[in-house]
Design a protein around this motif. Structure first.
Motif, PDB file in Angstrom:
ATOM      1  N   TYR A   1      23.945  32.987  29.954  1.00 44.17           N
ATOM      2  CA  TYR A   1      25.169  33.639  30.420  1.00 44.17           C
ATOM      3  C   TYR A   1      25.950  32.743  31.384  1.00 44.17           C
TER       4      TYR A   1
ATOM      5  N   ALA B   1      30.706  38.447  26.146  1.00 43.79           N
ATOM      6  CA  ALA B   1      29.824  39.373  26.864  1.00 43.79           C
ATOM      7  C   ALA B   1      30.421  39.826  28.188  1.00 43.79           C
TER       8      ALA B   1
ATOM      9  N   ASP C   1      23.508  45.605  26.520  1.00 45.14           N
ATOM     10  CA  ASP C   1      23.040  44.287  26.086  1.00 45.14           C
ATOM     11  C   ASP C   1      22.570  44.287  24.633  1.00 45.14           C
TER      12      ASP C   1
ATOM     13  N   PRO D   1      24.701  37.424  25.570  1.00 45.96           N
ATOM     14  CA  PRO D   1      25.107  36.874  26.867  1.00 45.96           C
ATOM     15  C   PRO D   1      25.345  35.372  26.876  1.00 45.96           C
TER      16      PRO D   1
END
Length: 426
Positions: free
Chosen positions: A352, A382, A391, A401
Motif C-alpha cells: 500500500y 484502494a 479489503d 492495497p
C-alpha cells in the motif's frame, strides 16, 4: 457512396452527420437551445403522442445529440442510441426500464468502483437488488439467476485491472434465463470490441472516457442492439404493457427493434432528466472522429509500458491482457485482437505505502480519477476509487492495497517509461 458498407474509420467521421441544410456548415452545429418551434397544433400533438419523430425540448432530444446517438449506434452495430449526461446516468436510465421494486439484476464483481457503489447502495432506494457473480466463473452467473432476475450487467474490459470478460459465455447464461445482457464497453470502445457481435442486448458507455477522449466533457450513452423480445413472459411491463402517458401505446409493439431506446428516451430521460448538453455532445463528436487513431496508439503504448513494468524488480505483478503470460490473453486475442486496451494495473512489492508513494513521484502521469484521456493518468484505487469497499471486496474487484492503475495516453512511449522508471527508482 456505393452500396458497400463504410469502414469503422469512415463511420467515426461521417455517421449521423451531413452539412447543415441551412448554412452549409460542415461540422455538426451546436444547437444550444432549450426548445423547438412546432409547425402547428397538429404537429405538436403528434410529437407529444409519439406519432411522429422530431424535436420538442432538449431534455428529451436535440439535433446535435441526435448525430452523436446515430454515430455511436453505427459504430456499435446497434439499432438506436440515447445520449445522457454521464455513464452513471446511462446505467440508471437502462435499469429503470427493466426493474420494478424488489427485482434483481446480476453484476460481475469486477467493475468500476463507482458502479459497485451505485449498484450496492444508491439503487437500494429504488428497491433494485444487485447479486454479484464472478466473471472468471461463468457458472456463478447461472447460480445467481432467480425468478426475480431481470438483467445481467458486465464490463467488456473490466476497470481497474483491464481483465477481459467472456461476453459470449455470459450471453448464453442470459439467453437461458430470458433476460437481457448489458455490457459496459467504456474501456474497450467499439474500436476494440463490439459487444453486440458477441451477444449483448444493450451497450452502455461513459462517453467521458475513450469516445470523447480528451478529458473535457462528461457524457453517457445507451445503445439498443434490437435483439431482445421485450414482450416475452410479461417480465418487462415498461415496454410490453400499454403506457398511460402515451394513450395506451405498447412500445415493443409500436417501435419494434428500437423499442428499448425509445423507452429510455420517453420514460427515462423525459422524467428523470439527465440530459446531455449539446455543447458536450459536440465535443464528444469531435473526439470520436479520431477514435481509431487514438485507440491504436493507446494500445501500442500500453503494451510497451506493461512489458517494461513486467521486467522491473520493484514490480510484483502486472495485470494486462495484452501480455502473452496474462491469464486473460486468450480472451484478449478472441475479443480484442487489435489491442487489449489502455487501462491496466500493476502491484508493487512495497504494498500500500509503495503504491501511494509512486503516485506522488510521477511527473508526466497526471494523478486524477479518470481514464481514457489523451494524457497518461495514474491512481491508487484502494485509497480513492475503491476506498468505499472493504479489503476483501477490493481484492475481488482487482483493486487490492498494493495495486496502481494506469490509463496510458498517446504520448511518446519512451517518455512514459522514463517517468515510471524515475518514480520506481526513487
Amino acid at each position: 457512396m456505393s452500396d458497400r458498407l463504410p469502414g469503422f474509420s469512415t463511420l467515426a467521421v461521417h455517421a449521423g452527420a451531413q452539412p447543415d441544410p441551412t448554412t452549409g456548415a460542415r461540422a455538426t452545429p451546436i444547437y444550444q437551445t432549450t426548445s423547438f418551434v412546432f409547425n402547428d397544433a397538429d404537429h405538436a400533438a403528434s410529437l407529444f403522442g409519439l406519432q411522429a419523430f422530431g424535436n420538442i425540448y432538449t431534455r428529451i432530444g436535440n439535433p446535435t445529440n441526435a448525430v452523436l446517438e446515430e454515430r455511436v449506434a453505427a459504430l456499435e452495430g446497434g439499432t438506436a442510441a440515447l445520449a445522457v449526461a454521464s455513464g452513471h446516468a446511462a446505467q440508471v436510465v437502462v435499469l429503470q426500464q427493466l426493474l420494478q421494486p424488489g427485482d434483481e439484476f446480476i453484476a460481475a464483481r469486477k467493475l468500476y468502483g463507482g458502479s459497485i457503489n451505485q449498484f450496492t447502495h444508491a439503487f437500494k432506494s429504488f428497491g433494485w437488488n444487485v447479486v454479484w457473480a464472478d466473471p472468471d466463473d461463468i457458472a456463478s452467473f447461472e447460480r445467481a439467476v432467480t425468478p426475480r432476475t431481470k438483467a445481467i450487467f458486465i464490463e467488456s474490459i473490466a476497470n481497474p485491472a483491464g481483465s477481459i470478460t467472456d461476453i459470449e459465455a455470459i450471453s448464453t447464461v442470459a439467453r437461458k434465463a430470458g433476460v437481457p445482457l448489458i455490457v459496459d464497453n467504456t474501456l474497450a470502445s467499439p474500436y476494440l470490441i463490439r459487444p453486440i457481435d458477441h451477444g449483448a442486448d444493450i451497450v452502455v458507455h461513459s462517453l467521458t472516457k475513450f469516445l470523447g477522449g480528451h478529458g473535457n466533457s462528461l457524457g453517457g450513452i445507451i445503445v439498443d442492439a434490437g435483439t431482445f423480445d421485450w414482450s416475452t413472459g410479461g417480465k418487462y411491463p415498461m415496454l410490453s404493457e400499454p403506457r398511460p402517458e402515451y394513450h395506451g401505446i405498447r412500445l415493443q409493439e409500436t417501435f419494434g427493434n428500437f423499442a428499448f431506446a425509445i423507452a429510455c428516451r420517453v420514460l427515462g430521460l423525459r422524467d428523470l432528466g439527465p440530459a446531455l448538453s449539446p455543447f458536450n455532445a459536440f465535443m464528444i463528436l469531435t473526439g470520436i472522429e479520431t477514435l481509431p487513431l487514438r485507440m491504436q496508439k493507446h494500445c501500442d503504448n500500453a503494451r510497451a509500458v506493461a512489458e517494461f513494468l513486467a521486467g522491473h524488480p520493484a514490480v510484483a505483478s502486472v495485470s494486462y491482457a495484452g501480455l502473452p503470460s496474462d491469464k486473460y490473453n486468450q480472451l484478449a486475442r478472441k475479443y480484442a485482437p487489435k489491442g487489449a486496451g489502455a487501462v491496466f494495473t500493476f502491484s508493487l512489492k512495497g504494498g500500500y505505502d509503495a503504491g501511494v508513494s509512486l503516485v506522488s513521484k510521477l511527473q508526466l502521469f497526471s494523478h486524477l480519477a479518470n481514464v481514457g484521456d489523451t494524457r497518461s493518468l495514474v491512481i491508487h484505487p484502494a485509497s480513492t476509487t475503491h476506498s468505499q469497499l472493504d479489503d476483501a471486496a477490493k481484492v475481488k474487484s482487482g483493486a487490492g492495497p498494493d495495486v496502481v492503475r494506469l490509463s496510458i495516453g498517446i504520448e511518446d512511449k519512451e517518455d512514459l517509461i522514463a517517468d515510471l522508471e524515475q518514480a520506481l527508482g526513487a
